[in-house]
Design a protein around this motif. Sequence first.
Motif, PDB file in Angstrom:
ATOM      1  N   SER A 299       0.631  -1.227  -0.065  1.00  0.00           N
ATOM      2  CA  SER A 299      -0.015  -0.031  -0.033  1.00  0.00           C
ATOM      3  C   SER A 299       0.734   1.231  -0.077  1.00  0.00           C
ATOM      4  CB  SER A 299      -0.868   0.013   1.260  1.00  0.00           C
ATOM      5  OG  SER A 299      -0.203   0.242   2.506  1.00  0.00           O
ATOM      6  N   LEU A 300       2.155   1.052   0.277  1.00  0.00           N
ATOM      7  CA  LEU A 300       3.104   2.334   0.493  1.00  0.00           C
ATOM      8  C   LEU A 300       2.634   3.274   1.496  1.00  0.00           C
ATOM      9  CD1 LEU A 300       3.041   3.280  -3.457  1.00  0.00           C
ATOM     10  CD2 LEU A 300       5.033   2.329  -2.146  1.00  0.00           C
ATOM     11  N   VAL A 301       1.657   2.785   2.394  1.00  0.00           N
ATOM     12  CA  VAL A 301       1.319   3.712   3.455  1.00  0.00           C
ATOM     13  C   VAL A 301       2.349   4.335   4.359  1.00  0.00           C
ATOM     14  CG1 VAL A 301       0.494   1.858   5.029  1.00  0.00           C
ATOM     15  CG2 VAL A 301      -0.751   3.860   5.073  1.00  0.00           C
ATOM     16  N   ALA A 302       3.498   3.622   4.643  1.00  0.00           N
ATOM     17  CA  ALA A 302       4.451   3.953   5.730  1.00  0.00           C
ATOM     18  C   ALA A 302       5.560   4.834   4.923  1.00  0.00           C
ATOM     19  CB  ALA A 302       5.280   2.868   6.062  1.00  0.00           C
ATOM     20  N   VAL A 303       5.709   4.745   3.667  1.00  0.00           N
ATOM     21  CA  VAL A 303       6.616   5.746   2.952  1.00  0.00           C
ATOM     22  C   VAL A 303       6.936   7.160   3.692  1.00  0.00           C
ATOM     23  CG1 VAL A 303       7.281   6.779   0.736  1.00  0.00           C
ATOM     24  CG2 VAL A 303       6.376   4.569   0.894  1.00  0.00           C
TER      25      VAL A 303
ATOM     26  N   PRO B 281       9.136  11.596  -1.155  1.00  0.00           N
ATOM     27  CA  PRO B 281       9.609  12.386  -0.254  1.00  0.00           C
ATOM     28  C   PRO B 281      11.043  12.477  -0.062  1.00  0.00           C
ATOM     29  CG  PRO B 281       8.739  10.610   0.953  1.00  0.00           C
ATOM     30  CD  PRO B 281       8.410  10.351  -0.603  1.00  0.00           C
ATOM     31  N   THR B 282      11.632  11.507  -0.459  1.00  0.00           N
ATOM     32  CA  THR B 282      13.440  11.635  -0.008  1.00  0.00           C
ATOM     33  C   THR B 282      13.851  10.801  -0.893  1.00  0.00           C
ATOM     34  OG1 THR B 282      14.970  11.291   1.788  1.00  0.00           O
ATOM     35  CG2 THR B 282      12.573   9.983   1.779  1.00  0.00           C
TER      36      THR B 282
ATOM     37  N   LYS C  15       0.799   5.025 -11.148  1.00  0.00           N
ATOM     38  CA  LYS C  15      -0.264   5.483 -10.922  1.00  0.00           C
ATOM     39  C   LYS C  15      -0.538   5.556  -9.403  1.00  0.00           C
ATOM     40  CE  LYS C  15      -5.111   6.158 -11.957  1.00  0.00           C
ATOM     41  NZ  LYS C  15      -6.479   5.493 -12.779  1.00  0.00           N
ATOM     42  N   MET C  16      -0.409   4.363  -8.674  1.00  0.00           N
ATOM     43  CA  MET C  16      -0.611   4.137  -7.412  1.00  0.00           C
ATOM     44  C   MET C  16       0.222   4.776  -6.526  1.00  0.00           C
ATOM     45  SD  MET C  16      -0.617   0.448  -5.330  1.00  0.00           S
ATOM     46  CE  MET C  16      -0.930   0.334  -3.644  1.00  0.00           C
ATOM     47  N   VAL C  17       1.723   4.890  -7.056  1.00  0.00           N
ATOM     48  CA  VAL C  17       2.526   5.869  -6.408  1.00  0.00           C
ATOM     49  C   VAL C  17       2.188   7.137  -6.080  1.00  0.00           C
ATOM     50  CG1 VAL C  17       4.944   6.585  -6.217  1.00  0.00           C
ATOM     51  CG2 VAL C  17       4.378   4.324  -6.873  1.00  0.00           C
ATOM     52  N   GLU C  18       1.748   7.824  -7.508  1.00  0.00           N
ATOM     53  CA  GLU C  18       1.244   9.158  -7.195  1.00  0.00           C
ATOM     54  C   GLU C  18       0.093   9.379  -6.438  1.00  0.00           C
ATOM     55  OE1 GLU C  18      -0.349  12.449 -10.518  1.00  0.00           O
ATOM     56  OE2 GLU C  18       0.331  10.484 -11.335  1.00  0.00           O
TER      57      GLU C  18
END
Length: 415
Positions: free
Chosen positions: A129-133, A176-177, A166-169
């Motif tokens: 989910s990329l939720v912790a990025v 962020p880094t 698209k999911m990353v966007e």
Amino acid sequence: MNKTMRAVHADVVITGDAEPIRDAAVVVDSVGTVVDFGPASDVLVRHVGAGVERVHGVLLPGLVNAHTHLELSALRGQIRGGAGFVPWVEEMLGIRAEGRPEEDELAIDRAIDELVAFGTSAVGEVTNSLVAVRGLARGNIAGSIFHEVFGIEREPLERRVADLPKMVEESVGTWPTTDLAYAPSPHTLYTTHADVVRRLVRDAKERGLRASLHLAEHAAERRFLEHGDGPVAVWYEARLKLRRELIEWPGKASIALADDLGALGPHMLCVHLTDARPDELDLVVRREASVVLCPRSNLHIETRLPPLLAALTAGLFPALGTDSLASNSSLDVLAEARALADRFPTVRPRDLLRMATWEGARALGRSDLGRIARGAQPGLFAIDGDPGGDGCAFVLAHTRAPRRWIVRRGDAEKS
């Protein structure tokens, strides 16, 4: 006084990639880059005027937790272990389906705070989910984000891979880094179509990235890939409603299959290898792939440890990871080293600490992390106390002792 330089003088400095140094000093600049280190009697003379902080104890580079699943942090303590991987994952999926997003976010924030408190500078975060990025970026934790994909039907999986940008966007927005690399990665060889595995690992290699793969984790994986039956096949039929005759399998074990697909090499992190055999470990060594062991997670799920002695005999120096809080009690990579020390007393404490620091950084392709070396920015933390004759043994015997940051990555300019 030279305000741009800061010296830390400790009873023992654990370098991560070399022998510990007694009565040693480390000098860092204003952004936390190591400019000098060695015996204090030599280093402090070379940097007269620098501010000196005295550590009565052991100084270490920031830890590297090379395998985490932070998005599962809300499941801490909820999933029973001991019955094997398939029962564990079935229970995990059922409980996770009942969770609430706000609980996940709060648990992830707490888990990141714990990583920082444990002295962690970098992670290899596996995520759907990329939720912790963004939380990792806010916590000044470096490393790699392995965006995991899975699916045994090729066309739907290829569409999912095509949709990843698209999911990353949508999920993260502007990345962020630059301290967190991003690499799409296959989940396992029995949950990801072989053509997609081949493509993902090829793309990682061509782009100079590291990808991650759960590999040889449990006996049911071997049974399914070699024979097409066993607990994994039964689970597919029950959960995915796939008839067994429609499930493809290669007729060979996972490490040989990984080699066929290009998934062994310096561009790969092979995670777990709990079920690996000596000849398979030899192949991993020949292909120069990195290995990450997660002993406490393996003990929880399968009541089985990875073959550490066989790996070392083969010439492998593994990194360490905690896996998720759905299969572990904490995200402390030093506790992984301690678990191995308790069960493999012939392995040197120094080597176990190397696995928790430099080997993790090396697996992630980060020469600036996990070791005290000139030009590196590992972060520095201390464990206070009398280290006695062996500073590494002291650390492993005091994994529950308080740890305090001396220099944190990203915070050095503020200190």
